[in-house]
Motif scaffolding. Structure first.
Motif, mmCIF file in Angstrom:
data_model
loop_
_atom_site.group_PDB
_atom_site.id
_atom_site.type_symbol
_atom_site.label_atom_id
_atom_site.label_comp_id
_atom_site.label_asym_id
_atom_site.label_seq_id
_atom_site.Cartn_x
_atom_site.Cartn_y
_atom_site.Cartn_z
ATOM 1 N N GLN A 32 55.899 44.919 23.983
ATOM 2 C CA GLN A 32 56.575 45.898 23.361
ATOM 3 C C GLN A 32 58.076 45.711 23.751
ATOM 4 N N LEU A 33 58.385 45.151 24.819
ATOM 5 C CA LEU A 33 59.597 45.189 25.622
ATOM 6 C C LEU A 33 60.363 43.600 24.990
ATOM 7 N N SER A 34 61.582 43.603 25.211
ATOM 8 C CA SER A 34 62.277 42.415 25.389
ATOM 9 C C SER A 34 62.274 41.602 26.235
ATOM 10 N N GLY A 35 62.626 40.245 26.207
ATOM 11 C CA GLY A 35 62.515 39.453 27.550
ATOM 12 C C GLY A 35 63.298 39.977 28.586
ATOM 13 N N GLY A 36 64.405 40.571 28.408
ATOM 14 C CA GLY A 36 65.268 41.027 29.508
ATOM 15 C C GLY A 36 64.685 42.406 30.054
ATOM 16 N N MET A 37 64.081 43.167 29.490
ATOM 17 C CA MET A 37 63.437 44.220 29.763
ATOM 18 C C MET A 37 62.146 44.040 30.751
#
Length: 344
Positions: free
Chosen positions: A164-169
């Motif tokens: 559920q998170l972006s790559g950066g997150m």
């Protein structure tokens, strides 16, 4: 203070006769010759360096230069062929399996390019995983996870899952997981290579901010020169398993050790990296000078307007010592890319 990490004549040779290479004439062969004669690959060749407490030490090089093998040898994720590694004065190669596990769980943490998050666990439990391995109770490890969540800017995401998170997150979660165990040393193996450029810059800024706040000793592996110059207090350049040069960003850009390093830094805007000490000249007899001096550690780019407007050369000082002067004649070559002379 003694160095946090001390590496002395470290070798890692892969192949069927690895133990017969170091200390023999075979060690002097090029990579291609060694492989042809023995079937071995010398990934790390006679490498020595020290990392000071609280330093950001960057190891950079092209793919295949040996940098990732080197960082894995520091905690024996890859077993060195010969040489010594000391962390906080303790010889890593002499550690028992039990002591080595303690080092990896408590003293040193790694952040990899591939985040390695557990997909079935929420963010808070991914961050707390290292503490769980240490046997820390659930309430305490969640308290610690909440602290580092805030530190890396993930407040409110503790109950989400990695997908559920972006790559950066996701990379922030990996960074928080490494910080949660409060290690003395953090090893980063190209952690941002898979990220988009804008996210990558954000994460570089995040590492700089975190380093300023928590003061850990960092070893950062990258193939990206801009990233190395942005993050490193000192940079080690590797080629074919050997260290070519170790120095500050300013030293690499201003005084590359050989043509290989010079090619690496050729496109770097020198005025953005070098300081006034690289372009200072001696004052001439009876020369009229400006009243207000400039510190020798000032980056050239930050002095452009003042130097160009000054009617007289400006003194350059290091504390109470005057090193010389700078005027537009010294400034302009640095701005257009000419390499300044190495300061004495």
């Amino acid at each position: 203070m003694p160095p946090t990490i001390a590496v002395d004549r470290l070798w890692k040779v892969f192949g069927p006769k690895a133990g017969k290479v170091v200390g023999t004439p075979l060690a002097d062969l090029s990579r291609a010759e060694l492989r042809a004669r023995t079937g071995c690959l010398a990934a790390v060749r006679d490498v020595s360096f020290q990392v000071e407490p609280g330093e950001v030490f960057v190891v950079m090089g092209l793919s295949g230069s040996g940098k990732s093998t080197l960082v894995r040898c520091l905690t024996r994720l890859i077993e060195p062929t010969s040489g010594e590694v000391h962390i906080d004065g303790e010889p890593v190669r002499a550690m028992s399996p039990k002591r080595l596990r303690e080092l990896r769980r408590h003293g040193v943490a790694m952040v990899f390019q591939h985040f390695g998050l557990l997909p079935h666990r929420q963010v808070v439990d991914n961050i707390a995983y290292g503490l769980e391995i240490q046997g820390v109770g659930k309430a305490e490890r969640h308290r610690r996870a909440a602290e580092v969540l805030s530190l890396v800017g993930l407040d409110g995401h503790e109950h989400q899952y990695p997908d559920q998170l972006s790559g950066g997150m996701q990379q922030r979660v990996g960074l928080a997981r490494a910080l949660a165990t409060d290690p003395a040393v953090l090893l980063f193996d190209e952690p941002f290579s898979a990220l988009d450029p804008l996210i990558r810059r954000d994460m570089q800024a995040e590492v700089r901010r975190l380093h300023a706040e928590v003061g850990k000793t960092l070893v950062f592996i990258t193939h990206d020169l801009a990233e190395a110059l942005t993050l490193g207090d000192r940079i080690a350049v590797m080629r074919d398993g050997r260290l070519v040069q170790v120095g500050t960003p300013e030293e690499l850009v201003g005084a590359p050790a050989d043509d290989y390093v010079a090619d690496f830094v050729r496109e770097v805007p020198r005025a953005d990296v070098l300081t006034l000490r690289w372009i200072t000249r001696p004052a001439r007899p009876d020369e009229v000078l400006a009243d207000q001096p400039l510190p020798a550690g000032t980056v050239i780019r930050d002095t452009i307007e003042r130097v160009l407007r000054a009617p007289h050369p400006i003194p350059v000082v290091d504390g109470d010592e005057r090193l010389g002067v700078v005027d537009r004649e010294q400034l302009l070559p640095a701005l257009i890319g000419h390499r300044p002379p190495v300061p004495a």
